[in-house]
Design a protein around this motif. Sequence first.
Motif, PDB file in Angstrom:
ATOM      1  N   TYR A  53     -81.564  27.872  13.163  1.00  0.00           N
ATOM      2  CA  TYR A  53     -81.764  26.677  12.352  1.00  0.00           C
ATOM      3  C   TYR A  53     -80.585  26.508  11.399  1.00  0.00           C
ATOM      4  CZ  TYR A  53     -86.206  26.126  14.532  1.00  0.00           C
ATOM      5  OH  TYR A  53     -87.173  25.927  15.484  1.00  0.00           O
ATOM      6  N   TYR A  54     -80.203  25.248  11.181  1.00  0.00           N
ATOM      7  CA  TYR A  54     -78.993  24.924  10.439  1.00  0.00           C
ATOM      8  C   TYR A  54     -78.987  25.511   9.031  1.00  0.00           C
ATOM      9  CZ  TYR A  54     -74.976  22.273   8.830  1.00  0.00           C
ATOM     10  OH  TYR A  54     -73.757  21.923   8.338  1.00  0.00           O
ATOM     11  N   GLN A  55     -80.136  25.537   8.381  1.00  0.00           N
ATOM     12  CA  GLN A  55     -80.200  26.109   7.027  1.00  0.00           C
ATOM     13  C   GLN A  55     -79.812  27.593   7.046  1.00  0.00           C
ATOM     14  OE1 GLN A  55     -83.959  25.539   5.047  1.00  0.00           O
ATOM     15  NE2 GLN A  55     -83.103  26.035   3.059  1.00  0.00           N
ATOM     16  N   ASP A 111     -80.658  21.197  13.418  1.00  0.00           N
ATOM     17  CA  ASP A 111     -80.888  20.757  12.041  1.00  0.00           C
ATOM     18  C   ASP A 111     -82.246  20.063  11.946  1.00  0.00           C
ATOM     19  OD1 ASP A 111     -80.636  20.137   9.390  1.00  0.00           O
ATOM     20  OD2 ASP A 111     -79.012  18.690   9.642  1.00  0.00           O
ATOM     21  N   CYS A 112     -83.282  20.858  11.811  1.00  0.00           N
ATOM     22  CA  CYS A 112     -84.628  20.322  11.612  1.00  0.00           C
ATOM     23  C   CYS A 112     -85.449  21.363  10.848  1.00  0.00           C
ATOM     24  CB  CYS A 112     -85.289  19.924  12.926  1.00  0.00           C
ATOM     25  SG  CYS A 112     -85.482  21.241  14.106  1.00  0.00           S
ATOM     26  N   SER A 113     -86.577  20.947  10.356  1.00  0.00           N
ATOM     27  CA  SER A 113     -87.419  21.829   9.538  1.00  0.00           C
ATOM     28  C   SER A 113     -88.109  22.872  10.403  1.00  0.00           C
ATOM     29  CB  SER A 113     -88.478  21.010   8.810  1.00  0.00           C
ATOM     30  OG  SER A 113     -87.873  20.091   7.949  1.00  0.00           O
ATOM     31  N   SER A 114     -88.206  24.069   9.861  1.00  0.00           N
ATOM     32  CA  SER A 114     -88.933  25.145  10.531  1.00  0.00           C
ATOM     33  C   SER A 114     -89.247  26.234   9.524  1.00  0.00           C
ATOM     34  CB  SER A 114     -88.099  25.730  11.672  1.00  0.00           C
ATOM     35  OG  SER A 114     -88.794  26.802  12.285  1.00  0.00           O
ATOM     36  N   ASN A 117     -86.100  31.174  10.778  1.00  0.00           N
ATOM     37  CA  ASN A 117     -84.650  31.083  10.658  1.00  0.00           C
ATOM     38  C   ASN A 117     -83.989  31.003  12.030  1.00  0.00           C
ATOM     39  OD1 ASN A 117     -84.243  31.179   7.795  1.00  0.00           O
ATOM     40  ND2 ASN A 117     -84.957  33.298   7.877  1.00  0.00           N
TER      41      ASN A 117
END
Length: 179
Positions: A53-55, A111-114, A117
Amino acid sequence: MVRIDNPVIGFLEEDARRLHHSHDDTLVMSIQIGDYNTHRVLVDNGNSANILYYQAFQQMKIGREWLIPTNAPLIGFGGIRVYPVGAVTLFITVGDYPQQITKDVTFLVVDCSSAYNAILGRPTLNSWEAVTSTYHLMIKFPTKYGVGEVRGDHVAAHKCYIAMLEMDNHLPTMCIKEQ
């Protein structure tokens, strides 16, 4: 050290002793991705790709120049399409020395919510010759020095489940009507 060429991989009831049964938790663990001890990694035998995930990608301070462009969409439950930001290859280390493996893994960066990680899918599990058990919340894999293992995190799995339920961006349930 003694090299073991063809270890037998199996699970024993004692592997599940520390768990609260009955559970239906997912296999969530902490592993080393690159130079980072990465928590909340979902092991998903049903996933055909490895996802970062992008974060988490940003927290690893990896520059966008490391991303390899990709335009193949990921198709999720219900046919939802998600287009990756790119792909990146990072090394992963799992297990405890000397029963550990380190291999390069290619992740699609999304790039989306999850609540997670990263997600490890079949490409990585198969390259490790890994065997997973959701009952035991454990993954085992052959190494040069015997069978390596990584235990799932029962508490993290539950927290991720709750976090996913609480996310605001889920699509509304579609109506089903009798004809």
